[in-house]
Design an enzyme around this catalytic site. Structure first.
Site, PDB file in Angstrom:
ATOM      1  N   HIS A 120      87.345  -8.119  -2.058  1.00 37.80           N
ATOM      2  CA  HIS A 120      86.788  -6.951  -2.738  1.00 37.80           C
ATOM      3  C   HIS A 120      85.791  -6.234  -1.839  1.00 37.80           C
ATOM      4  O   HIS A 120      85.645  -5.015  -1.903  1.00 37.80           O
ATOM      5  CB  HIS A 120      86.112  -7.373  -4.045  1.00 37.80           C
ATOM      6  CG  HIS A 120      87.095  -7.784  -5.093  1.00 37.80           C
ATOM      7  ND1 HIS A 120      86.714  -8.194  -6.351  1.00 37.80           N
ATOM      8  CD2 HIS A 120      88.454  -7.856  -5.075  1.00 37.80           C
ATOM      9  CE1 HIS A 120      87.790  -8.483  -7.070  1.00 37.80           C
ATOM     10  NE2 HIS A 120      88.848  -8.295  -6.310  1.00 37.80           N
ATOM     11  N   ASP A 149      88.092 -12.206  -3.836  1.00 37.91           N
ATOM     12  CA  ASP A 149      86.913 -11.478  -4.320  1.00 37.91           C
ATOM     13  C   ASP A 149      86.093 -11.131  -3.083  1.00 37.91           C
ATOM     14  O   ASP A 149      86.650 -10.973  -2.009  1.00 37.91           O
ATOM     15  CB  ASP A 149      86.136 -12.334  -5.328  1.00 37.91           C
ATOM     16  CG  ASP A 149      85.350 -11.513  -6.344  1.00 37.91           C
ATOM     17  OD1 ASP A 149      84.619 -10.599  -5.907  1.00 37.91           O
ATOM     18  OD2 ASP A 149      85.451 -11.772  -7.560  1.00 37.91           O
TER      19      ASP A 149
END
Length: 537
Positions: free
Chosen positions: A321, A287
């Protein structure tokens, strides 16, 4: 003492600025405690939970010191830190945390911007002073036992192997969608959310959904003088490193690793912290990699603890991300931040700023310089204020809402000397029409991307010394922007346009390009744009 300076502060170089940016290291007695002296066995089978507790208790009672963990595989339940203690994992040491959820008691903690009940973190500390985790060893959170996994992120063979290991599968539209470690974990989200909305603080009320309440791997809350130096932190149940409401935090020479598919597998979330240095570290996670936060929505605004006086330098991100991220939980504010000399390779987004209506909070005085990026999947630089808990950058609309304390504010952000070799979009700004991004400066930007600059709802925007090679659309598209200045822009639009301006509220677009209107560098406006909006100089 680590000291750095911010040119964004008033009175640069004055004594007040220097004091504001000092970061103090912990003071820990030079006294060693060997974990093996308390019966610990590094065979990967012996449960050393009690041995860690005894060693930490003895160290604390002696006034503090260093607990040494030698080479070996050390199985344990959660470790609860105390003040004036350093955990030192020597080279060859692997500390692996138990997969038995019952060993992780429910406690009042923090997650995703809210105060929440969670399982105790594998490494946990609250209201401590002078703590450190050092050495060249590895801390492994056994996150595979806790995390849900999306079917879309697995090959068929990987998915079949995961499903056959146990757990339960959640279906969507008749198809297999998400693997969960247990039925309690699958059903726990709805129950935990209801309890949170009802403001239930009784820890016992959450027992039935313990499996869902996976912890962050390292949770340090309201601590002062913290050092993480040297180890690898990997395979976390949720976020990896999470200092919350802490001061004087130094993180250096660490490696932070999570599988690329790990749900909520953030690398480092600095939340509501003051005086922080992150340097010489490597992130490869599932993430956001390096993220600044400060609470979520009304609760974050009421707490009012900004993340401030933070520097991040000489770090590398291989997957995430976002490489460097602010938000989306930033309701307490983020300010006085400097990011420099970092490299992002293959991240979804490079520099990522995200928020949403309802957050509120002010993000200001941010300086980013000398960033090197390659093979960015989406936007190299992204400002999106329509975040909806999704991967990538959400685009907004021109529909205006009333400004209130719930309206997020982003202003005075300077990004300079950036190189990006490959991205989908060079720069995306998706601002709020009622509160445009204010005072963004992009200077010294060399970028190769499919799309150029796509900017909506910004004011006092400056783009200078940009060299862009794009394959689709206009080099720069400004929509509903006010007070933009363009200077020393090199490159041509794939559609023949240097600049496209749309939106009936666009105004004061200054273009200092002497070769505008030559081949590939046309300037055009939408039919709704008022005359005189573009000022050529």
């Amino acid at each position: 003492m680590n000291t750095y300076y911010s040119p964004l502060g008033t009175g640069e170089g004055t004594e007040s600025d220097i004091k504001a940016y000092e970061v103090s290291l912990p003071v820990i007695p030079a006294r060693d405690f060997q974990i093996t002296d308390y019966g610990a066995v590094g065979d990967g089978l012996t449960d050393n939970t009690e041995m860690f507790r005894l060693a930490i208790a003895a160290c604390a009672e002696a006034g503090g010191g260093r607990i040494v963990i030698p080479a070996g595989i050390w199985l344990t339940g959660p470790i609860v830190l105390r003040s004036r203690i350093e955990l030192h994992v020597e080279a060859g040491a692997l500390v692996t945390f138990s997969r038995n959820f019952d060993q992780y008691p429910l406690i009042a903690s923090s997650f995703e911007g809210w105060q929440a009940v969670r399982c105790q973190s594998p490494i946990d500390g609250e209201q401590l002073q002078d703590i450190a985790i050092t050495g060249e060893g590895i801390w492994d959170g056994s996150g595979e036992a806790w995390r849900p996994v999306k079917r879309s992120k697995m090959t068929e063979a990987q998915w079949n192997r995961l499903v056959s290991s146990g757990g339960v599968v959640e279906h969507a539209g008749g198809d297999e969608a998400i693997w969960w470690p247990s039925t309690s974990a699958l059903e726990g989200g709805a129950i935990a959310n209801r309890l949170h909305l009802e403001q239930v603080r009784d820890v016992a009320a959450y027992e039935e959904v313990r499996d869902f309440l996976r912890p962050n791997m390292v949770s340090l809350r309201q601590c002062k003088r913290v050092l993480l130096d040297g180890p690898t932190f990997q395979n976390s149940p949720a976020w990896n490193l999470h200092p919350w409401a802490s001061e004087h935090v130094t993180i250096r020479n660490v490696s932070v690793r999570n599988p690329w598919f790990s749900q909520n597998g953030d690398g480092l979330d600095i939340e509501s912290c003051r005086h922080v240095v992150v340097e010489q570290s490597v992130f490869d996670v599932g993430d956001d990699a390096i993220c600044l936060k400060s609470g979520k929505d009304a609760e974050g605004r009421e707490l009012g603890l900004p993340s401030e006086y933070i520097t991040i330098r000489n770090c590398t991100v291989y997957h995430g991300h976002g490489g460097f991220v602010i938000g989306s939980e930033m309701s307490g504010g983020v300010r006085h931040v400097r990011v420099s000399d970092c490299t992002f390779v293959g991240t979804d987004i490079g520099l990522r700023f995200k928020s949403a209506r309802g957050r509120g909070g002010v993000v200001e005085n941010i300086q980013v310089e000398r960033i090197y990026m390659k093979d960015i999947m989406m936007e190299a630089i992204s400002f999106s204020f329509f975040y909806a808990n999704q991967e990538g950058s959400a685009r907004g609309s021109d529909l205006t809402q009333e400004v209130s304390e719930e309206t997020p504010v982003f202003r005075n952000i300077r990004i300079s000397d950036v190189v990006c070799a490959g991205a989908d979009t060079a720069l995306l700004v998706s601002g709020l029409p009622e509160m445009p991004l204010d005072g963004l400066v992009i200077q010294g930007y060399r970028v190769t991307a499919h799309n150029g600059v796509q900017c909506a709802h910004a004011k006092h925007l400056q783009i200078a010394e940009m060299n862009a090679h794009i394959t689709e659309g206009s080099l720069i598209h400004l929509h509903q922007c006010k007070g933009a200045e363009l200077e020393a822009i090199e490159g041509v639009g794939a559609d023949g346009r240097l600049l496209m301006v749309t939106g009936h509220e666009s105004a004061g677009i200054v273009c200092r390009e002497s070769d505008a209107d030559t081949e590939g560098r046309q300037i055009s406006v939408g039919p709704e744009v008022r005359s005189g909006v573009i000022i050529r100089r």
